[in-house]
Design a protein around this motif. Structure first.
Motif, PDB file in Angstrom:
ATOM      1  N   TYR A  39      21.402 -14.036   9.429  1.00 46.85           N
ATOM      2  CA  TYR A  39      20.129 -13.819   9.508  1.00 46.85           C
ATOM      3  C   TYR A  39      19.326 -14.008   8.087  1.00 46.85           C
ATOM      4  CZ  TYR A  39      21.079 -11.256  13.741  1.00 46.85           C
ATOM      5  OH  TYR A  39      21.423 -11.084  14.953  1.00 46.85           O
ATOM      6  N   ARG A  40      20.137 -14.182   7.100  1.00 44.54           N
ATOM      7  CA  ARG A  40      19.620 -14.215   5.669  1.00 44.54           C
ATOM      8  C   ARG A  40      19.240 -15.937   5.606  1.00 44.54           C
ATOM      9  NH1 ARG A  40      21.194 -15.536   0.408  1.00 44.54           N
ATOM     10  NH2 ARG A  40      20.332 -14.099  -1.230  1.00 44.54           N
ATOM     11  N   ILE A  41      18.028 -16.008   5.195  1.00 46.40           N
ATOM     12  CA  ILE A  41      17.348 -17.348   5.009  1.00 46.40           C
ATOM     13  C   ILE A  41      17.894 -17.987   3.643  1.00 46.40           C
ATOM     14  CG2 ILE A  41      15.324 -18.662   4.716  1.00 46.40           C
ATOM     15  CD1 ILE A  41      14.131 -16.774   6.730  1.00 46.40           C
ATOM     16  N   LYS A  42      18.296 -19.160   3.723  1.00 51.96           N
ATOM     17  CA  LYS A  42      18.760 -19.723   2.419  1.00 51.96           C
ATOM     18  C   LYS A  42      18.087 -20.922   2.175  1.00 51.96           C
ATOM     19  CE  LYS A  42      23.590 -18.050   2.446  1.00 51.96           C
ATOM     20  NZ  LYS A  42      23.423 -16.981   3.522  1.00 51.96           N
ATOM     21  N   SER A  43      17.371 -21.203   0.933  1.00 52.43           N
ATOM     22  CA  SER A  43      16.850 -22.313   0.598  1.00 52.43           C
ATOM     23  C   SER A  43      17.563 -23.700   0.687  1.00 52.43           C
ATOM     24  CB  SER A  43      16.139 -22.120  -0.824  1.00 52.43           C
ATOM     25  OG  SER A  43      17.219 -22.028  -1.621  1.00 52.43           O
ATOM     26  N   LYS A  44      18.973 -23.542   0.449  1.00 52.73           N
ATOM     27  CA  LYS A  44      19.721 -24.696   0.375  1.00 52.73           C
ATOM     28  C   LYS A  44      20.026 -25.045   1.806  1.00 52.73           C
ATOM     29  CE  LYS A  44      22.367 -23.971  -3.886  1.00 52.73           C
ATOM     30  NZ  LYS A  44      23.724 -23.646  -4.291  1.00 52.73           N
ATOM     31  N   LEU A  45      19.788 -24.332   2.843  1.00 53.83           N
ATOM     32  CA  LEU A  45      19.838 -24.715   4.163  1.00 53.83           C
ATOM     33  C   LEU A  45      18.528 -24.995   4.920  1.00 53.83           C
ATOM     34  CD1 LEU A  45      22.537 -22.396   5.396  1.00 53.83           C
ATOM     35  CD2 LEU A  45      22.809 -24.367   4.382  1.00 53.83           C
ATOM     36  N   LYS A  46      17.391 -25.326   4.162  1.00 58.29           N
ATOM     37  CA  LYS A  46      16.325 -25.835   4.457  1.00 58.29           C
ATOM     38  C   LYS A  46      15.567 -24.699   5.010  1.00 58.29           C
ATOM     39  CE  LYS A  46      18.046 -30.229   5.396  1.00 58.29           C
ATOM     40  NZ  LYS A  46      18.255 -31.375   6.485  1.00 58.29           N
ATOM     41  N   GLY A  47      15.861 -23.581   4.425  1.00 56.90           N
ATOM     42  CA  GLY A  47      15.058 -22.349   4.947  1.00 56.90           C
ATOM     43  C   GLY A  47      15.480 -21.680   6.451  1.00 56.90           C
ATOM     44  N   LEU A  48      16.726 -22.109   6.631  1.00 58.85           N
ATOM     45  CA  LEU A  48      17.365 -21.535   7.871  1.00 58.85           C
ATOM     46  C   LEU A  48      18.434 -20.712   7.486  1.00 58.85           C
ATOM     47  CD1 LEU A  48      17.563 -24.918   9.753  1.00 58.85           C
ATOM     48  CD2 LEU A  48      15.862 -23.040  10.055  1.00 58.85           C
ATOM     49  N   SER A  49      18.789 -19.916   8.535  1.00 53.06           N
ATOM     50  CA  SER A  49      20.108 -18.924   8.385  1.00 53.06           C
ATOM     51  C   SER A  49      21.328 -19.901   8.545  1.00 53.06           C
ATOM     52  CB  SER A  49      20.036 -17.803   9.274  1.00 53.06           C
ATOM     53  OG  SER A  49      20.169 -18.268  10.527  1.00 53.06           O
ATOM     54  N   PRO A  50      22.497 -19.506   8.252  1.00 59.61           N
ATOM     55  CA  PRO A  50      23.682 -20.288   8.425  1.00 59.61           C
ATOM     56  C   PRO A  50      23.985 -20.758  10.095  1.00 59.61           C
ATOM     57  CG  PRO A  50      24.102 -18.538   6.874  1.00 59.61           C
ATOM     58  CD  PRO A  50      22.623 -18.317   7.389  1.00 59.61           C
ATOM     59  N   ILE A  51      23.594 -19.492  10.814  1.00 58.76           N
ATOM     60  CA  ILE A  51      23.539 -19.709  12.230  1.00 58.76           C
ATOM     61  C   ILE A  51      22.641 -20.919  12.628  1.00 58.76           C
ATOM     62  CG2 ILE A  51      23.606 -18.739  14.415  1.00 58.76           C
ATOM     63  CD1 ILE A  51      26.131 -17.874  13.057  1.00 58.76           C
ATOM     64  N   GLN A  52      21.583 -20.496  12.454  1.00 60.42           N
ATOM     65  CA  GLN A  52      20.524 -21.652  12.758  1.00 60.42           C
ATOM     66  C   GLN A  52      20.658 -23.025  12.279  1.00 60.42           C
ATOM     67  OE1 GLN A  52      17.161 -19.499  10.824  1.00 60.42           O
ATOM     68  NE2 GLN A  52      16.416 -18.690  12.729  1.00 60.42           N
ATOM     69  N   TYR A  53      21.272 -23.108  10.958  1.00 57.42           N
ATOM     70  CA  TYR A  53      21.483 -24.423  10.430  1.00 57.42           C
ATOM     71  C   TYR A  53      22.772 -25.015  11.139  1.00 57.42           C
ATOM     72  CZ  TYR A  53      22.365 -27.973   6.936  1.00 57.42           C
ATOM     73  OH  TYR A  53      22.641 -29.143   6.384  1.00 57.42           O
ATOM     74  N   ARG A  54      23.855 -24.442  11.545  1.00 57.08           N
ATOM     75  CA  ARG A  54      24.846 -24.833  12.253  1.00 57.08           C
ATOM     76  C   ARG A  54      24.418 -25.291  13.811  1.00 57.08           C
ATOM     77  NH1 ARG A  54      28.051 -20.060  10.824  1.00 57.08           N
ATOM     78  NH2 ARG A  54      28.065 -20.493   8.594  1.00 57.08           N
ATOM     79  N   THR A  55      23.542 -24.293  14.191  1.00 58.19           N
ATOM     80  CA  THR A  55      23.106 -24.597  15.703  1.00 58.19           C
ATOM     81  C   THR A  55      22.122 -26.011  15.747  1.00 58.19           C
ATOM     82  OG1 THR A  55      23.280 -22.287  16.214  1.00 58.19           O
ATOM     83  CG2 THR A  55      22.145 -23.952  17.724  1.00 58.19           C
ATOM     84  N   GLN A  56      21.547 -26.087  14.642  1.00 56.24           N
ATOM     85  CA  GLN A  56      20.584 -27.293  14.476  1.00 56.24           C
ATOM     86  C   GLN A  56      21.501 -28.506  14.498  1.00 56.24           C
ATOM     87  OE1 GLN A  56      18.495 -27.545  11.195  1.00 56.24           O
ATOM     88  NE2 GLN A  56      16.727 -28.686  12.021  1.00 56.24           N
ATOM     89  N   SER A  57      22.559 -28.350  13.685  1.00 60.14           N
ATOM     90  CA  SER A  57      23.356 -29.700  13.458  1.00 60.14           C
ATOM     91  C   SER A  57      24.249 -30.063  14.398  1.00 60.14           C
ATOM     92  CB  SER A  57      24.042 -29.346  12.066  1.00 60.14           C
ATOM     93  OG  SER A  57      25.140 -28.474  12.453  1.00 60.14           O
ATOM     94  N   LEU A  58      24.690 -29.121  15.305  1.00 62.06           N
ATOM     95  CA  LEU A  58      25.253 -29.441  16.544  1.00 62.06           C
ATOM     96  C   LEU A  58      24.522 -29.912  17.850  1.00 62.06           C
ATOM     97  CD1 LEU A  58      27.596 -26.184  17.020  1.00 62.06           C
ATOM     98  CD2 LEU A  58      28.068 -28.529  16.210  1.00 62.06           C
ATOM     99  N   ILE A  59      22.962 -29.565  17.690  1.00 64.39           N
ATOM    100  CA  ILE A  59      22.161 -30.020  18.522  1.00 64.39           C
ATOM    101  C   ILE A  59      21.845 -31.701  18.271  1.00 64.39           C
ATOM    102  CG2 ILE A  59      19.771 -29.903  19.578  1.00 64.39           C
ATOM    103  CD1 ILE A  59      19.947 -26.930  18.967  1.00 64.39           C
ATOM    104  N   VAL A  60      21.534 -31.820  17.047  1.00 64.04           N
ATOM    105  CA  VAL A  60      21.271 -33.202  16.792  1.00 64.04           C
ATOM    106  C   VAL A  60      22.323 -34.190  17.053  1.00 64.04           C
ATOM    107  CG1 VAL A  60      20.752 -34.666  14.592  1.00 64.04           C
ATOM    108  CG2 VAL A  60      19.729 -32.513  14.958  1.00 64.04           C
ATOM    109  N   SER A  61      23.763 -33.750  16.861  1.00 69.63           N
ATOM    110  CA  SER A  61      24.844 -34.549  16.885  1.00 69.63           C
ATOM    111  C   SER A  61      25.303 -34.926  18.335  1.00 69.63           C
ATOM    112  CB  SER A  61      26.117 -33.828  16.341  1.00 69.63           C
ATOM    113  OG  SER A  61      25.867 -33.609  14.876  1.00 69.63           O
TER     114      SER A  61
END
Length: 72
Positions: A50-72
């Motif tokens: 849940y922790r939002i990180k600026s290096k991940l474009k304002g997303l949590s690690p789970i959201q960032y990984r999920t987003q990258s899987l959807i795009v691929s």
């Protein structure tokens, strides 16, 4: 293991432990070791999910990984 004086190999963990101390350890007192363990597990879950990180474009690690899987 890298040569002595090369701190790049543990920089990630040093950063994590610094955040752990400032966001968990210094903010509360623990009744006993079991209370600390529970809070530590909760903190790590929060940090990873849940922790939002600026290096991940304002997303949590789970959201960032999920987003990258959807795009691929």
């Amino acid at each position: 293991m890298s040569r002595k004086g090369n701190c790049l190999d543990n920089a990630v963990m040093e950063n994590f432990f610094g955040l752990l101390k400032s966001e968990l350890l210094y903010l509360q007192e623990f009744e006993d070791i079991e209370h600390f363990k529970k809070e530590l597990i909760d903190y790590i879950e929060w940090y990873n999910k849940y922790r939002i990180k600026s290096k991940l474009k304002g997303l949590s690690p789970i959201q960032y990984r999920t987003q990258s899987l959807i795009v691929s």
